[in-house]
Write a protein that holds these residues in place. Structure first.
Motif, short mmCIF file in Angstrom:
data_model
loop_
_atom_site.label_atom_id
_atom_site.label_comp_id
_atom_site.label_asym_id
_atom_site.label_seq_id
_atom_site.Cartn_x
_atom_site.Cartn_y
_atom_site.Cartn_z
N VAL B 19 39.15 -18.85 -2.93
CA VAL B 19 40.26 -18.48 -2.05
C VAL B 19 40.70 -17.05 -2.35
N PHE B 20 40.91 -16.29 -1.29
CA PHE B 20 41.40 -14.92 -1.41
C PHE B 20 42.76 -14.81 -0.75
N LEU B 21 43.73 -14.31 -1.49
CA LEU B 21 45.04 -14.00 -0.93
C LEU B 21 45.23 -12.49 -1.05
N GLU B 22 45.61 -11.88 0.07
CA GLU B 22 45.73 -10.42 0.06
C GLU B 22 47.16 -9.99 0.29
N CYS B 23 47.50 -8.87 -0.32
CA CYS B 23 48.85 -8.33 -0.24
C CYS B 23 48.74 -6.82 -0.03
N ILE B 46 51.68 -14.51 -12.41
CA ILE B 46 50.27 -14.80 -12.62
C ILE B 46 49.55 -13.56 -13.18
N TYR B 47 49.63 -12.47 -12.46
CA TYR B 47 49.05 -11.20 -12.86
C TYR B 47 49.90 -10.07 -12.28
N PHE B 48 49.81 -8.92 -12.91
CA PHE B 48 50.34 -7.74 -12.26
C PHE B 48 49.43 -6.54 -12.50
N SER B 49 49.64 -5.51 -11.71
CA SER B 49 48.82 -4.31 -11.77
C SER B 49 49.73 -3.09 -11.73
N TYR B 50 49.49 -2.13 -12.60
CA TYR B 50 50.33 -0.93 -12.65
C TYR B 50 49.59 0.31 -12.16
N ASP B 51 48.35 0.12 -11.74
CA ASP B 51 47.58 1.23 -11.20
C ASP B 51 46.30 0.66 -10.61
N VAL B 52 45.61 1.50 -9.83
CA VAL B 52 44.32 1.06 -9.28
C VAL B 52 43.38 0.66 -10.41
N VAL B 66 42.31 -11.15 -10.21
CA VAL B 66 42.92 -10.22 -9.26
C VAL B 66 42.02 -9.01 -9.10
N SER B 67 42.30 -8.28 -8.03
CA SER B 67 41.55 -7.06 -7.75
C SER B 67 42.48 -6.05 -7.12
N ARG B 68 42.41 -4.81 -7.63
CA ARG B 68 43.17 -3.73 -7.01
C ARG B 68 42.27 -2.50 -6.93
N GLU B 69 41.65 -2.38 -5.77
CA GLU B 69 40.71 -1.28 -5.53
C GLU B 69 41.40 -0.09 -4.88
N PHE B 74 46.56 -5.49 -3.17
CA PHE B 74 46.40 -6.27 -4.41
C PHE B 74 45.99 -7.68 -4.01
N SER B 75 44.82 -8.11 -4.46
CA SER B 75 44.28 -9.40 -4.06
C SER B 75 44.34 -10.40 -5.20
N LEU B 76 44.67 -11.63 -4.86
CA LEU B 76 44.64 -12.74 -5.81
C LEU B 76 43.47 -13.65 -5.42
N ILE B 77 42.68 -14.01 -6.41
CA ILE B 77 41.47 -14.81 -6.15
C ILE B 77 41.55 -16.09 -6.97
N LEU B 78 41.36 -17.20 -6.26
CA LEU B 78 41.21 -18.49 -6.93
C LEU B 78 39.72 -18.79 -6.93
N GLU B 79 39.10 -18.71 -8.08
CA GLU B 79 37.63 -18.79 -8.16
C GLU B 79 37.11 -20.14 -7.68
#
Lengths: 113, 113
Positions: B19-23, B46-52, B66-69, B74-79
């Motif tokens: 599952v992919f959730l995008e923000c 759950i997670y946070f990101s302070y930069d790419v 998570v992924s932040r490209e 900022f994407s949350l992934i449920l594997e």
């Protein structure tokens, strides 16, 4: 470590009466304190914050909060409740060097007409 | 006004699906966060990101990635989704290194069957 306690799951108040929603916190160093409101099926909306300065902070929709360092509390208040204030309220705390906030479990405010 | 959008309001997935959730946020905020909200438990990070490409685990990262490209996304992934991941997922963003208020998206209610 930082933590927040909202001791009341629900607060009931009659329209026109003053309301208080309680919050206590624990944090190392100086606290950054926030209140948010959540209406049904919506995200959280920022109401007000305390960073430094005056212990009484005024925010949106007529809400205010009082910072009390000795009691480690940050209670949300409003002089005269409206039915439209009925919602879920969250207190949150942050601290220097930690960008993430810690949220309380929430208090449901029910204002009866 | 800061605007934080989430890709879906409601999502129903089967156990084991990815599952992919995008923000997406439109205010050039450095920090982005993913929370889950469950009754009586408040918001849990759950997670946070302070930069790419930078991320930090929150309080409940197990079962998530998570992924932040790009800075705004900022994407949350449920594997491999499980029924205990049925919840409301909230994305938020904030500005800078100091503790600022967070701005929230409307939330995604995920049901895993």
């Amino acid at each position: 470590a930082q933590s927040v306690a909202q001791p009341e799951d629900q607060v009931n108040v009659a329209e026109g009466n003053p309301l208080t929603v309680k919050c206590t916190y624990s944090v190392s160093g100086n606290p950054y304190l926030f209140w948010y409101v959540q209406y049904p099926n919506r995200g959280l909306q920022f109401l007000l914050k305390y960073i430094t300065g005056d212990n009484l902070v005024k925010g949106s929709y007529g809400f205010e909060a009082e910072f009390n360092k000795s009691q480690t509390s940050f209670h949300l208040k409003k002089p005269s409740a409206l039915v439209s204030d009925s919602a879920l309220y969250f207190c949150a705390v942050g601290s220097t060097g930690r960008r993430a906030l810690t949220f309380g479990s929430g208090t449901r405010l029910q204002v009866q007409p | 006004d800061v605007k934080v959008t989430q890709s879906s309001r409601y999502l129903v997935k089967r156990t084991g699906e990815k599952v992919f959730l995008e923000c997406v946020q439109d205010m050039d905020h450095e920090n982005m966060f993913w929370y889950r909200q469950d009754p009586g438990l408040g918001l849990r990070l759950i997670y946070f990101s302070y930069d790419v490409k930078m991320k930090e685990k929150g309080d409940i990262p197990e079962g998530y990635s998570v992924s932040r490209e790009k800075k705004e996304r900022f994407s949350l992934i449920l594997e491999s989704a499980s029924t205990n991941q049925t919840s409301m997922y909230l994305c938020a963003s904030s500005l800078g290194q100091i503790v600022y208020e967070q701005y929230f998206g409307p939330g995604t209610r995920l049901t895993v069957t």
